[in-house]
Design an enzyme around this catalytic site. Structure first.
Site, PDB file in Angstrom:
ATOM      1  N   ASP A  36      32.242  51.118  19.037  1.00  0.00           N
ATOM      2  CA  ASP A  36      32.116  50.882  20.469  1.00  0.00           C
ATOM      3  C   ASP A  36      32.649  49.504  20.863  1.00  0.00           C
ATOM      4  O   ASP A  36      32.599  48.555  20.084  1.00  0.00           O
ATOM      5  CB  ASP A  36      30.643  50.967  20.891  1.00  0.00           C
ATOM      6  CG  ASP A  36      30.024  52.311  20.551  1.00  0.00           C
ATOM      7  OD1 ASP A  36      29.797  52.555  19.358  1.00  0.00           O
ATOM      8  OD2 ASP A  36      29.785  53.106  21.473  1.00  0.00           O
ATOM      9  N   LYS A  37      33.126  49.411  22.104  1.00  0.00           N
ATOM     10  CA  LYS A  37      33.589  48.115  22.600  1.00  0.00           C
ATOM     11  C   LYS A  37      32.411  47.285  23.110  1.00  0.00           C
ATOM     12  O   LYS A  37      32.153  46.195  22.600  1.00  0.00           O
ATOM     13  CB  LYS A  37      34.616  48.290  23.721  1.00  0.00           C
ATOM     14  CG  LYS A  37      35.035  46.929  24.297  1.00  0.00           C
ATOM     15  CD  LYS A  37      36.020  47.044  25.439  1.00  0.00           C
ATOM     16  CE  LYS A  37      36.375  45.644  25.959  1.00  0.00           C
ATOM     17  NZ  LYS A  37      37.336  45.666  27.071  1.00  0.00           N
TER      18      LYS A  37
END
Length: 689
Positions: free
Chosen positions: A325-326
């Site tokens: 995930d960012k």
């Protein structure tokens, strides 16, 4: 909440509880992801680096001395230690009985003595008992689960571990050994069981001992076999399981009875650089360095772009097991080639400014593959927890309790999460993937450079390209850290925007990045097919459903023989459970379910213009075989803390700061690889992110 790239709101749920509302990813620290490697260990714990090895060297040497002082049972004659001697003799007798009764392979004397040297008597006894039970299960055609394992203890010295691995595998070819941190473990070798059903146990023993020894230029021959179909089965098994390591050929010879007989021989494949050329020396061998990457508020590919720029290598020199995930704090394993551990450590100071840290830096001998992990552990804070607007009750705790109970008991639909498709509403990766599958290369490029909302440098560059198609000007505007975009632009600047130029552009970025977009499209199809399956048939297993014979796999690639179509009789007898049902990701080597869901696939692909697609894009060197994915998954080690009321400071416009009380929920759980925490939360909370 973040804007979602696809409308997940239209997808079905498996549970019927009400759910609740909350906000995730308020800040990166609210969403912590730690990768779990293939041995089941958190990547933050698997390796403590060379420094600690040096610090514990003295302890290692002491352990080795103790191991060497452990008397060989066959030579124990000391009357002063009668109890120990008696136990040694008992172990010898047990081992002899096991070797005789269970027909275990006779081991070489040096391998047997190695086990005596490295393992204490209790562990030796446990190992032989374990081996005996595995052999018995194999003989009765029962399957000892892959996760049934035995620990042989901790062995900090890697040379000792290597010796132990070899000794166990040569003594017991039907066992596999593996390392978890410094712990050596053994488990049943399922491949051995599969081969022993095709050949004799004696041949299976010798074949796996041959494989483990890896003696250069050596060969192994199976007994002559007159049945062509059976020989074909053996060829296929070895090619499927060990094709990268060995090759097989059939040789014909006349037996003593005058009949022509054919036997299969196996030999190790020649290493690259042979055929008259000298092998590279050890000094020139490729360097690989492994490390744990911590990143905050960065995409995986973006982080690797920074690393590549800092180290002066290409992004394609990095390999990783999965995209993280960012908007999160994530920990994952990464391997970089052409960079030594010392050189990587020198770059640590530069990385912290970009929201990255590196740990556990150590040399390794190979790169990582996508999917080379067993799962991820999540620690998540859900803020502003409250009941849905349409919910008449005010008992928030009850809503959270019933949601947690249902997801733990009945699982969640294993959809691909939003990050699989990119971010925002304009740049959607699945659309690029569809264009690539249809070989609409120019369209795919234009989709890639569609800007998002915002006036940051990246979107300014994309907006300029969309308006002008001025490649050189866009390249000047695109920030240096956007490595993927700049690689594409440089290729387009050289070859132009023709179809051929766009093909060259796509070929300029790594294969893993190219195929990401096609996987995004196939994932969208899978999500919608799974939603249709649940909406049509619910949680009951019906005729025409697909199940896998190997139930503990996560995302299985091909092996059509493992896919079973549920019959009407099996539906009536309820032979299978919903968690065993799989659906295919589109590809050229999968089969679709022969019920309404299969027809849905055909109609959907036809409506997208893919009715004749063979899922091979030769111009981009992409081959999409497809795979099977379980439609239901369960969170493991699921823990949630009670609702906590916290005071939050709010700054009202043109007024003084106020304090409001809001509920917060903390969740902790583990998911198998290729499962998404946001999807588990979606099922639990009944809202989309």
């Amino acid at each position: 909440m973040e804007e979602r790239p696809l409308d997940l709101g239209s997808l079905s749920y498996i549970n019927d509880h009400t759910g609740f509302y909350g906000t995730i990813k308020h800040s990166p620290a609210d969403f912590v992801v730690t990768e779990i490697d293939v041995t089941g260990q958190l990547v933050t714990e698997v390796y403590t680096g060379v420094t600690e090895e040096l610090q514990t060297q003295q302890s290692n040497e002491q352990n080795l001395k103790k191991a060497k002082l452990c008397p060989n049972p066959t030579k124990t004659k000391d009357k002063a230690d009668g109890a120990s001697s008696d136990k040694c003799e008992a172990v010898i007798e047990k081992v002899d009985n096991v070797l005789e009764d269970q027909e275990l392979p006779s081991c070489e004397e040096d391998q047997y003595n190695m086990l005596n040297t490295l393992l204490c008597l209790d562990v030796q006894e446990s190992l032989f008992d374990f081996a005996s039970s595995v052999r018995s299960a194999f003989n009765s055609n029962e399957s000892r689960g892959e996760h049934c394992e035995l620990s042989l203890g901790l062995f900090p010295d890697k040379n000792v571990r290597a010796s132990l691995h070899s000794a166990v595998r040569q003594t017991f070819p039907f066992l596999l050994t593996f390392t978890r941190s410094t712990e050596v473990l053994v488990k049943p070798n399922q491949d051995y069981q599969e081969l022993s059903l095709l050949t004799s146990e004696e041949e299976a023993d010798k074949f796996f001992a041959f494989l483990d020894a890896k003696v250069e230029d050596s060969r192994f021959a199976f007994l002559p076999d007159v049945c062509k179909e059976h020989r074909t089965s053996v060829h296929h098994f070895i090619s499927k399981k060990f094709g990268k390591l060995v090759e097989t050929k059939s040789f014909s010879e006349k037996g003593a009875d005058g009949l022509q007989k054919v036997c299969i021989t196996v030999r190790f494949r020649e290493r690259k650089g042979s055929s008259g050329k000298r092998h590279r020396s050890e000094e020139n061998a490729e360097i690989f360095t492994a490390f744990t990457l911590e990143k905050e508020n960065l995409e995986t590919l973006e982080a690797l772009g920074y690393l590549a720029s800092s180290l002066g290598v290409l992004p394609s020199d990095f390999s990783y097991a999965g995209i993280k995930d960012k908007k999160a704090i994530t920990y994952q394993s990464v391997v970089v080639k052409k960079v030594t551990p010392e050189r990587l450590r020198e770059a640590e100071g530069l990385l912290e400014k970009k929201g990255m840290k590196i740990y556990n830096v150590h040399p390794t001998n190979q790169h990582l593959h996508l999917g080379q992990l067993s799962g991820n552990h999540f620690t998540i804070i859900v803020r502003d927890v409250r009941c849905h607007i349409c919910d008449k009750t005010e008992d928030l705790k009850k809503r959270v309790d019933e949601a947690a109970h249902n997801v733990k008991k009945r699982g969640f639909i294993n959809y691909y999460g939003p990050q699989r498709f990119g971010k925002g509403q304009n740049m959607q990766s699945h659309k690029i993937g569809l264009a690539l599958l249809k070989e609409e290369m120019t369209k795919a490029i234009k989709l890639f450079f569609i800007p998002e909302e915002g006036d940051d440098p990246v979107n300014k560059a994309k907006r300029y390209f969309s308006q002008t198609e001025d490649i050189k000007g866009t390249l000047q505007l695109m920030p240096a850290y956007k490595v993927r975009e700049r690689m594409l632009l440089r290729a387009l600047n050289r070859y132009g925007m023709s179809d051929e130029g766009c093909v060259r552009g796509w070929l300029s970025i790594p294969h893993s990045m190219r195929i990401f977009y096609i996987h995004a499209y196939c994932s969208k199809v899978w999500n919608e097919a799974t939603s249709y399956r649940i909406a049509t048939y619910g949680s009951k297993v019906v005729e025409g459903d697909l199940v896998l014979h190997k139930q503990d796999a996560n995302e299985i690639t091909l092996l059509i023989d493992r896919v079973h179509i549920v019959t009407m009789a099996e539906e009536e007898q309820e032979v299978y459970s919903i968690h065993q049902v799989v659906l295919p990701m589109p590809g050229h080597s999968i089969r679709y379910p022969p019920n309404q869901v299969g027809q849905w696939y055909k109609d959907d692909l036809a409506s997208a213009g893919l009715q004749s697609c063979n899922f091979r894009v030769g111009t981009l060197q992409m081959n999409i075989p497809g795979c099977y994915r379980h439609i239901i998954k369960y969170p493991q080690n699921f823990i949630y803390e009670p609702i906590v009321q916290i005071n939050e400071q709010n700054q009202e416009k043109d007024s003084e700061q106020t304090t409001s009380q809001k509920a917060r929920l903390k969740l902790s759980f583990t998911l198998d690889s290729s499962c998404y925490a946001t999807i588990c939360l979606r099922e639990m909370m009944k809202c989309n992110f």
